[in-house]
Structure formats: C-alpha cells, structure tokens
Design a protein around this motif. Sequence first.
Motif, PDB file in Angstrom:
ATOM      1  N   VAL A 326       0.852  -1.180   0.000  1.00  0.00           N
ATOM      2  CA  VAL A 326       0.000   0.000   0.000  1.00  0.00           C
ATOM      3  C   VAL A 326       0.894   1.239   0.000  1.00  0.00           C
ATOM      4  N   PRO A 327       0.755   2.116  -0.991  1.00  0.00           N
ATOM      5  CA  PRO A 327       1.593   3.321  -1.028  1.00  0.00           C
ATOM      6  C   PRO A 327       1.221   4.284   0.083  1.00  0.00           C
ATOM      7  N   ALA A 328       2.049   5.285   0.259  1.00  0.00           N
ATOM      8  CA  ALA A 328       1.823   6.254   1.329  1.00  0.00           C
ATOM      9  C   ALA A 328       0.645   7.174   1.025  1.00  0.00           C
ATOM     10  N   ASN A 329       0.447   7.509  -0.246  1.00  0.00           N
ATOM     11  CA  ASN A 329      -0.582   8.473  -0.616  1.00  0.00           C
ATOM     12  C   ASN A 329      -1.296   8.017  -1.881  1.00  0.00           C
ATOM     13  N   LEU A 332      -6.835   4.522  -4.034  1.00  0.00           N
ATOM     14  CA  LEU A 332      -6.634   3.156  -4.509  1.00  0.00           C
ATOM     15  C   LEU A 332      -7.955   2.545  -4.948  1.00  0.00           C
ATOM     16  N   ALA A 361      -5.141   0.455   7.324  1.00  0.00           N
ATOM     17  CA  ALA A 361      -5.172   0.655   5.873  1.00  0.00           C
ATOM     18  C   ALA A 361      -6.208  -0.205   5.157  1.00  0.00           C
ATOM     19  N   TYR A 420      -8.152  -0.842   0.012  1.00  0.00           N
ATOM     20  CA  TYR A 420      -7.172  -0.223   0.902  1.00  0.00           C
ATOM     21  C   TYR A 420      -7.273   1.293   0.812  1.00  0.00           C
ATOM     22  N   THR A 421      -6.933   1.948   1.921  1.00  0.00           N
ATOM     23  CA  THR A 421      -6.828   3.405   1.940  1.00  0.00           C
ATOM     24  C   THR A 421      -5.426   3.777   2.416  1.00  0.00           C
ATOM     25  N   THR A 422      -4.881   4.821   1.852  1.00  0.00           N
ATOM     26  CA  THR A 422      -3.528   5.243   2.216  1.00  0.00           C
ATOM     27  C   THR A 422      -3.556   6.011   3.528  1.00  0.00           C
ATOM     28  N   GLU A 426       4.134   4.062   3.583  1.00  0.00           N
ATOM     29  CA  GLU A 426       4.044   2.809   2.856  1.00  0.00           C
ATOM     30  C   GLU A 426       3.959   1.641   3.839  1.00  0.00           C
TER      31      GLU A 426
END
Length: 578
Positions: A326-329, A332, A361, A420-422, A426
Amino acid sequence: MIKILLMIAGLIWCSGASATTNQVPDFALIDHQGRFHQLSRYADQRAVVVFVCSPDCGAREAALSEIVSLHKRFQGAPVRFMVLVPDSGQTRAGLSDLARRMDTDTPFLLDSSQLVSDALDFTRGDEVLVINPARGDIIYRGGVGLYQGNAMQQALAANLPGMSSHLHYVVHSVVRGEPFIDSPSPSEGEPLVLDQIEEVRAQSITYEHDVAPILIDRCVGCHQAQGVAPWVMDGHRMVQGWSGMIRETLLTRRMPPGQIDYDDAGRFADVHHISDEEMRILMRWIETGASRNESAPDPLAELEPGASEWELGEPDLVIDFPAHKVPANGVLDYVFVPLEIGLTEDKWVSAYAFDVDEKSALHHVIVYTQDARQQRQNASGGGSRTNFGGYAPGRGHIELDPDTGILLKRDMRFMIQFHYTTIGRELTDNSRLGLYFHDAPPAQVLERTAVMNGEFVIPPGVREYPVTAKTLIPDDSYLYSFAPHMHYRGKHIRFRAVFPDGSEEGLLSIPNFQHNWQMVYRLREPVFLPAGTEIVAEGAFDNSRFNPLNPDPSQEVEWGDQVWDEMFLAWMRIGEAR
C-alpha cells in the motif's frame, strides 16, 4: 417602562451568550420515536431547551403543556426542545402515548439509566435548562415560569405581547440575539428522585468485584493488544487514566460501538450493548475517583492471553491472502484476487474470522464464491460471483446459528475484493481468513440477499436526506441477520417487514449509524418471512458540516466505491423455509 421596572426590581440584564459560565457535558439519548439526539450535534442552533419531567408530569403539569406549545411556536427557529424523562417505571411506548394525547412531535427522551438527568444536575421535577449547544454553556436554569398574575409577569406580558412564560421570554430573546432579564423563575415541581442513581450510590462499588468484570465483558474484546481500539485495557492505571473519556463515551452513547436501539438489544446476539445498571456502576466508580484496592490483584492485569491468536480459536482451514503493498498516498481502486480454496469435498461453514494485519489501511474485504460456471464467466472486475461474507471495522468474525451453515462446494474458489486506503506511509498487508466447518450438514443452508438503493443524489449541506430501499422475498424463508452498510454520511437506518396480508413488523433500528463500525446483527430467533414479504429499509444521510465524519459538506454525493462517495444497502442472511 421596562428600564424603570428593571431599576426598581434590581435585576440583572444579561445576554444569552454570557449569562453564566456553568456548563453541561455532552449527552445523547433516543426519543419516543426511536430517533437519536445528541446535544453537540445541534451546534448550529442558538439554544437547546431541556425540560425534565417528573413521573406524573403527563397527568397534571401545566409546565409540560407550555413546553409543547413553545416547541410548536418556535418551529423553524434555531432552537430545539426536548423533554427528559428519568422515570424508572416509564416506557418508550408510554411516552409515545403521551405524545399522541398531547398531539406533539416534541422529542420525549427516556433517560432509563438516569445518568443524563444526574449529569445535568436536575433537582426538581419541572426544571428547565436552556443550553448553548456549541459550547455547552447554561444560558438559563430554573422553572418554566408561567405568567399567572405576578406583578412582574404582568408587566413583562404587557410589554411583550403574546408572552406566555418566563421561558418563552428567554427563548424569544436568545433566538433574536437580544439580552434578557437574568431572574430565574423558581421551579414549582416536587424534588426529583433519581431512584436508580440513589441505589447505586448506596452500594459499596469496587474496581475488583464490580468494575473490572464489566470491562472484561463489554470492552476488553476490542481494547486489547492488536485489537481495533486505540488503547489497551491492560490494568487499572490505564483505565483510570482514560476514565474521563469513558464517562464521555457513555453519556454520548459512543461506546460500546455500533449500538442498535436499546429496545432491540435483547433480540440480537453478539451485539455491543451495555446495560443501564452497568453504566451506573461505571459512572459511580469514576465519580468517586476511579480507585482500586492496591493490595488486591488487578483482574485486568491478570487476564491471560487467548490460547489462539484467532478470536474463535484455531480454524479448520486458513487461507492466506496475497501480500498487498500500500503506497503512502493516493486513491486506490478495489482489487480483485482469485484464490483457490482447495476443497476435496463439499463443506458447510459454521463461522469465519479475519486475521487483519494492517487495520489502519484495510478498509474492507468482501469474499465471494465462484463455482465452475461462474469461473468460466470471469470477466474483468471480479466476474460473476456470489457474496460469501466480509470484513469491515467491527466485523472481524462471524458465527452462524448452530443449526445453519454456508455451503462451500468442492469446485468453488474465492474471489476476494480488497479495498485499501492510504495513511501517509508505505506498508505491506498480510491478512488471512480462517474457516470453521460443521462436522455434518446443518439443518439450514444460508444464502445472502440484499436490500439496496443506488439511485440517490445527496445535496450539499443537507442534514437529513432520506433514502429508502425495498426487496421482495419470493419464497417462504427465515431471516437470520443484517449487515447494513453506508459510508461517512450515513446517519440512521431501520428495517421492517411488510407481510403479504399488509401487517408489518419492525426488525432492526440503528438510530446513530457510524461508518467506523460496520456490524453484523444476528437475530437470536430467526424471523419467518412468508413468500411475498417485502423488506423495507428507511434511512438518512447527513451531508452537513455538523456531521463530524463528513469529509466535505460542500459536495453533492452519489453512489460510489470510495468512502467519500455513499452507499445504501444491507446484506441479509436468509434460509429457505422447509
């Protein structure tokens, strides 16, 4: 003339904003119609008027009639009226009858725990508070002050035509932003007896024998290491440090989470509910210092961790989900992943549980099944599939009724939907699904159906946008559970069954829907739904700035996948009647 009168009387001329620095705590209750009211949610109003009604107020109190009259007179004005009833012998049905007799929709709030009446420091049976809801300031405390011939009252009535009481005069002034005479009328009611509060205060309540068992039964399930709660109840000192917050969450009904209408609580299994008696015990302990006997063992500190990391014990089958980075920002999209179950024979699921790695997340997981035919139809976006179950905050495991089960055929696979939510950093999520099976086929095989409405457009800023949905039950069936779903603007929702003969039955009401807690509500006894029964869902969204969860009240909102969009649906477990 009024100025001369004030000088003679030696009274004080005050503004509603600064008449007193006394304050009241935030609180919440459900009214006689099942609607949720919380003081702080009326922050856009100039005042909230709370009148406490003694047990016999409906029979003789002229003050109550004045409250009802003022509620009608000030319709549309920025003021709310509430009648608070702390009578331990009263019922919501009785209050509904009283409201009908008085031909009013004034909210009658049954304070069955008596904690709100005690927190507001009411002492007499017809006392009234006028509160600034934005700050909790007390603008006025006293009697209603009916104008009945007193010289001062006659003078005010002569100079303020149409005034019927001192309360009328105060509310009129506050609504208009004008100063008023700070001369509280005396309350003429009998002393208010909060019998349930007095009873608990007469008891010797201890942390070890009274408080800790309640916390273990009602709270520790979430407030534990790796739990969904933000802090761990691992000992007295931790609870004592959070005691002020515990008091606030009990008065506002914020905890336990996902609460349904109190009148419905006994009808459902595994609900997050705390009794009036338990709340009184906790509040009494907190108000006396939240102390403990330091020489005695601490029940919370001595709790042993479970034998299994799974809430329901070791599963019969564990399915590892693929790791998700999952990326930081960013925003998604939903992710669909097919997973083989690996069954060599048909199985009947009795329960399932999720071991969620990154709760911050992972917004939700929906598990679908696909049989051989559906797998051949596997188009983009997850393809043809049947809903099996899912995870959302507050819904970490599901236990089915002992004589029911969900059929998993040996040729099935799972299609898993991940959302997922940022969160600003990460991370990698490694979550799992645990399945529990019956040893033999159950009497009843469950299926999932839904009631939903996706055809709505919520205007910006609206506080109460109603939405309804209906679905028809084609065959004789039994209803076992509900899983309602809305997003941040979801406000309340209730369900009823309309039977083929035209009769109706209320099924479930959630007066204060909270997106952060997506619960499953399982009936203790299934409800028979004859063929042709219609399930009706009625709810509302709050897209105003007074909704504390609203991400942007300036936006028009429609159905959509992301949490800043909205949904209006409820999954239901039903079984064909045999």
